[in-house]
Design an enzyme around this catalytic site. Structure first.
Site, short mmCIF file in Angstrom:
data_model
loop_
_atom_site.label_atom_id
_atom_site.label_comp_id
_atom_site.label_asym_id
_atom_site.label_seq_id
_atom_site.Cartn_x
_atom_site.Cartn_y
_atom_site.Cartn_z
N ASP A 50 -15.22 112.69 82.58
CA ASP A 50 -16.38 113.23 83.13
C ASP A 50 -17.33 113.96 82.37
OD1 ASP A 50 -15.03 112.36 85.71
OD2 ASP A 50 -14.32 114.32 86.21
N ASP A 56 -19.57 123.89 84.91
CA ASP A 56 -17.89 123.28 84.80
C ASP A 56 -17.20 124.09 83.66
OD1 ASP A 56 -17.72 121.29 86.71
OD2 ASP A 56 -18.60 119.98 85.14
N GLU A 80 -10.93 120.77 83.22
CA GLU A 80 -12.11 121.06 81.89
C GLU A 80 -11.12 121.01 80.57
OE1 GLU A 80 -14.55 119.87 82.65
OE2 GLU A 80 -14.44 120.19 85.00
N ASP A 99 -9.25 123.22 89.60
CA ASP A 99 -10.62 122.39 89.20
C ASP A 99 -11.71 123.51 89.26
OD1 ASP A 99 -12.83 121.00 89.49
OD2 ASP A 99 -12.34 119.51 90.82
N LEU A 101 -14.63 123.89 88.89
CA LEU A 101 -15.92 123.72 89.83
C LEU A 101 -15.90 122.10 90.34
CD1 LEU A 101 -19.27 123.34 90.34
CD2 LEU A 101 -18.22 125.63 90.32
N ASP A 102 -15.52 121.84 91.53
CA ASP A 102 -15.68 120.54 92.09
C ASP A 102 -16.89 120.15 92.76
OD1 ASP A 102 -13.88 117.89 92.90
OD2 ASP A 102 -14.65 118.94 94.89
N GLU A 244 -6.71 118.47 91.95
CA GLU A 244 -7.63 118.38 93.07
C GLU A 244 -6.56 117.70 94.26
OE1 GLU A 244 -9.90 115.46 90.91
OE2 GLU A 244 -11.82 116.72 91.11
P1 AHG Z 1 -15.62 116.90 89.73
O1 AHG Z 1 -17.11 117.64 90.07
O2 AHG Z 1 -14.69 118.01 89.72
O3 AHG Z 1 -15.62 116.09 88.56
O4 AHG Z 1 -15.09 116.14 90.85
C1 AHG Z 1 -15.90 115.05 91.30
C2 AHG Z 1 -15.29 114.35 92.29
C3 AHG Z 1 -15.30 114.87 93.80
O5 AHG Z 1 -15.80 116.08 93.99
C4 AHG Z 1 -16.20 113.70 94.51
O6 AHG Z 1 -15.68 113.55 95.95
C5 AHG Z 1 -16.24 112.73 93.69
O7 AHG Z 1 -15.78 113.19 92.57
C6 AHG Z 1 -17.42 112.19 93.58
O8 AHG Z 1 -17.46 110.98 92.93
P2 AHG Z 1 -18.51 109.83 93.25
O9 AHG Z 1 -20.05 110.24 92.32
O10 AHG Z 1 -17.96 108.53 92.36
O11 AHG Z 1 -18.76 109.41 94.79
MN MN Z 2 -13.22 117.60 91.23
MN MN Z 3 -14.63 120.01 88.43
#
Ligand code: AHG
Ligand code: MN
Ligand code: MN
Length: 297
Positions: A50, A56, A80, A99, A101-102, A244
């Site tokens: 990611d 984050d 992270e 996590d 910052l989700d 998560e």
């Molecule tokens: P994070 O911000 O911790 O990387 O998690 C993102 C996750 C989750 O929070 C969210 O439901 C999903 O990824 C969104 O992904 P898409 O943009 O693919 O929908």
């Molecule tokens: Mn997340």
């Molecule tokens: Mn996160």
């Protein structure tokens, strides 16, 4: 009005666990303050591949520093970081999974995001979710809200002037019709397509923001299902079991809901590594039972 500490004092938590929960919960204050200075991407990637937002990285470093200083935690597994942070000299041996910052792609558009945390009292951050001692998340929405379970129901607190007071006690997830799914529709596998099709035919209403923690909070209150399925091009899905699925799944189960990958209860799955990924279906049992049935057919 019951404060977070007053509530914890009525539970079977040891004092050091109460301290740890309060310490983590109050980090919502500095994390919220850091939003305004951390609006961009950091230009780096985490082990899951990611893109890391500045917030984050900031939240991760901040919480890890606070936890190490507390001396209450012997292991920290963070989304992270590649590896588990270890503090063998800690006076209490809690393991924290988090996590920091989700939903971080929503920081720049000021939508609801949160911090997800699970706590094990066996010192092992790679434990199964069903061994969790406590799970919680802080939501940075119009209010700062803490959703917490210490294994005896789910409680929601709101933060005002540095103090969390109880907003809702013993929250139960209703059966419901909200649904949200990650993954591109063109890549969905037939089982997932059938699941969504059935929900839509039964009058399901789509709600999906891109923040797991915020979308789950809505499911907790109104009932329904959040899913991030495996897809034709990605057999493991996107989300992570340790940081998560397990904390959110533990909260869901405590509220009468369920978390599954379509076949297994995720709380029974032993994590193979910190960034172990898994398909996720979490929500009301009327919904999880439906995907389990479809996967069996
Ligand atoms: P994070 O911000 O911790 O990387 O998690 C993102 C996750 C989750 O929070 C969210 O439901 C999903 O990824 C969104 O992904 P898409 O943009 O693919 O929908
Ligand atoms: Mn997340
Ligand atoms: Mn996160």
């Amino acid at each position: 009005m019951t404060t977070l500490r007053e509530y914890l004092d009525k539970t079977d938590c040891k004092d050091d666990l109460k301290d740890l929960i309060e310490l983590i919960a109050i980090q919502a204050v500095p994390i919220r303050d850091a939003f305004i200075y951390n609006q961009s991407y950091a230009g780096t990637e985490n082990s899951s591949g990611d893109k890391q937002a500045a917030l984050d990285v900031w939240s991760d470093e901040h919480i890890v520093n606070v936890l190490l200083k507390s001396n209450l935690v012997s292991q920290i597994a963070s989304e992270e970081r590649d590896d588990i942070v270890k503090n063998p000299n800690a006076k209490a041996g809690y393991a924290v999974v988090m996590d920091p910052l989700d939903g971080s792609s929503l920081i720049q558009v000021n939508l609801c995001v949160g911090t997800i945390v699970g706590i094990y009292d066996n010192g092992d951050a790679l434990s199964c979710g069903n061994q969790m001692r406590a799970a919680m998340y802080m939501l940075y929405g119009p209010m700062t809200v803490l959703t917490l379970t210490v294994g005896s129901g789910v409680y929601i607190f709101a933060l005002k002037d540095g103090v969390y007071t109880m907003l809702e006690e013993n929250v139960k997830m209703p059966q419901g019709k909200l649904y949200g799914s990650g993954g591109l529709k063109k890549d969905w596998i037939p089982e997932h397509e059938k699941f969504i099709d059935e929900i839509e035919k039964e009058g399901g209403k789509l709600r999906y923001s891109g923040s797991f923690v915020a979308d789950f909070h809505q499911i907790l209150k109104y009932g329904g299902i959040y899913c991030y399925p495996k897809t034709k091009d990605n057999a493991t899905g996107k989300l992570r079991l340790v940081f998560e699925a397990n904390p959110i799944g533990f909260i869901a189960a405590q509220a009468g809901g369920e978390i599954t990958d379509g076949v297994n209860n995720l709380l029974d799955v032993k994590p193979q590594k910190p960034h172990h990924k898994t398909p996720i279906y979490v929500g009301s049992k009327n919904m999880t039972e439906k995907i389990i049935r479809i996967c069996k057919e």
